[in-house]
Write an enzyme that holds these catalytic residues in place. Structure first.
Site, PDB file in Angstrom:
ATOM      1  CG  HIS A   1      -2.011  -1.105   1.041  1.00 51.24           C
ATOM      2  ND1 HIS A   1      -1.891  -2.320   1.661  1.00 51.24           N
ATOM      3  CD2 HIS A   1      -3.151  -1.154   0.307  1.00 51.24           C
ATOM      4  CE1 HIS A   1      -2.930  -3.072   1.346  1.00 51.24           C
ATOM      5  NE2 HIS A   1      -3.702  -2.395   0.527  1.00 51.24           N
TER       6      HIS A   1
ATOM      7  CG  ASP B   1     -20.574  -1.036  -9.806  1.00 53.79           C
ATOM      8  OD1 ASP B   1     -19.338  -1.138  -9.710  1.00 53.79           O
ATOM      9  OD2 ASP B   1     -21.184  -1.195 -10.869  1.00 53.79           O
TER      10      ASP B   1
ATOM     11  CG  ASP C   1      -6.802  -1.528  -2.402  1.00 49.06           C
ATOM     12  OD1 ASP C   1      -6.356  -2.612  -2.810  1.00 49.06           O
ATOM     13  OD2 ASP C   1      -6.717  -1.170  -1.210  1.00 49.06           O
TER      14      ASP C   1
END
Length: 288
Positions: free
Chosen positions: A65, A141, A162
């Site tokens: 990350h 979504d 991500d």
């Protein structure tokens, strides 16, 4: 942890290539979207898996990350708004919120189960970010969020993908059309960052993603972290109209790193440039 008394899961890295990991299954289930598991392992600490693929672990989350966020983030002079597509474990949000200039992070996560498992089992990943007042969680979504965005909603300085892999149900979010849709959301100095895959075992996928990115953005910069959970050498990319991570002076990077709220474990000035160094056997990925 005695390997002989442990459960095991098998992680697939590529065609006919797997590794076994010993541990104890702490919890698992199936949401409306995918199966999920949380494991305690000796090698990686706690980790979670979605549809039998490992997503993030306590041991090496920073190796994943920090590059995903900070190669683009440190190149930006003053990031104020960021959008995370996916990332319900909160690890990407935690890295973004280290920027003192960040006023808002929008996290668009499809599956509430990912948020729950992160809160219940993996607080080290999000480090409190899921409860930060600067974080706005939008359930649903991520593609729909991007499509319904209007300029009045405000542009983003950073967009971070991500997501699950491009060969999963997230595939529509890795098309040139979707990259083009994301470009509308970026501020003039904004940048998008995303995973590409393993240079050793997913070269066709990487080539395809870079080609699609270069259809949309004039500046596409690959980077090469090492992530043990994903099998070793990995690749990501930063895409932008104007932001070029390779041109950042060391003095500028040092000042921006020093200003971050929270220490970085991987990225310093030397590692920033090292992550951007393309080895000769992968030089075609630079588009030269």
């Amino acid at each position: 942890m005695n390997p002989d008394s442990c459960d095991r899961f098998r992680e697939t890295l590529g065609p006919a290539l797997d590794f076994d990991c010993a541990g104890h299954l702490l919890a698992g289930g199936r949401s409306d979207y995918q199966s999920w598991e949380v494991w305690q392992t000796a090698a990686f600490g706690r980790l979670y898996r979605l549809d039998s693929r490992s997503m993030a672990s306590e041991a090496d989350s920073f190796l994943c990350h920090e590059p995903l966020v900070h190669i683009a983030g440190l190149a930006h002079p003053e990031p104020r708004r960021a959008l995370v597509l996916g990332g319900g474990d909160g690890a990407t949000a935690a890295e973004l919120l280290k920027y003192p200039t960040l006023e808002e992070v929008v996290l668009a996560e499809l599956d509430p189960a990912v948020l729950r498992l992160a809160r219940d089992f993996l607080p080290m990943l999000h480090d409190g970010a899921l409860d930060d007042p600067r974080l706005q969680i939008v359930l649903g979504d991520a593609a729909a969020y991007v499509q319904r965005w209007q300029p009045a909603d405000g542009h983003f300085d950073l967009i971070v993908f991500d997501l699950t892999d491009p060969d999963t149900t997230a595939a529509p979010l890795f098309t040139a059309d979707f990259f083009r849709a994301c470009r509308r959301l970026l501020s003039p100095q904004g940048a998008l960052s995303l995973h590409l895959g393993s240079p050793l075992w997913q070269r066709e996928q990487i080539d395809s993603l870079l080609e699609r990115l270069r259809e949309v953005f004039p500046l596409v910069t690959p980077l090469f972290p090492a992530i043990p959970l994903y099998g070793g050498l990995w690749s990501m990319a930063v895409a932008s109209d104007t932001l070029d991570p390779t041109t950042q002076p060391a003095t500028t990077l040092a000042a921006r790193i020093e200003a971050l709220l929270g220490n970085l474990r991987l990225v310093d000035v030397s590692q920033y440039h090292a992550l951007l160094a393309c080895p000769p056997w992968l030089e075609s990925l630079e588009g030269i």
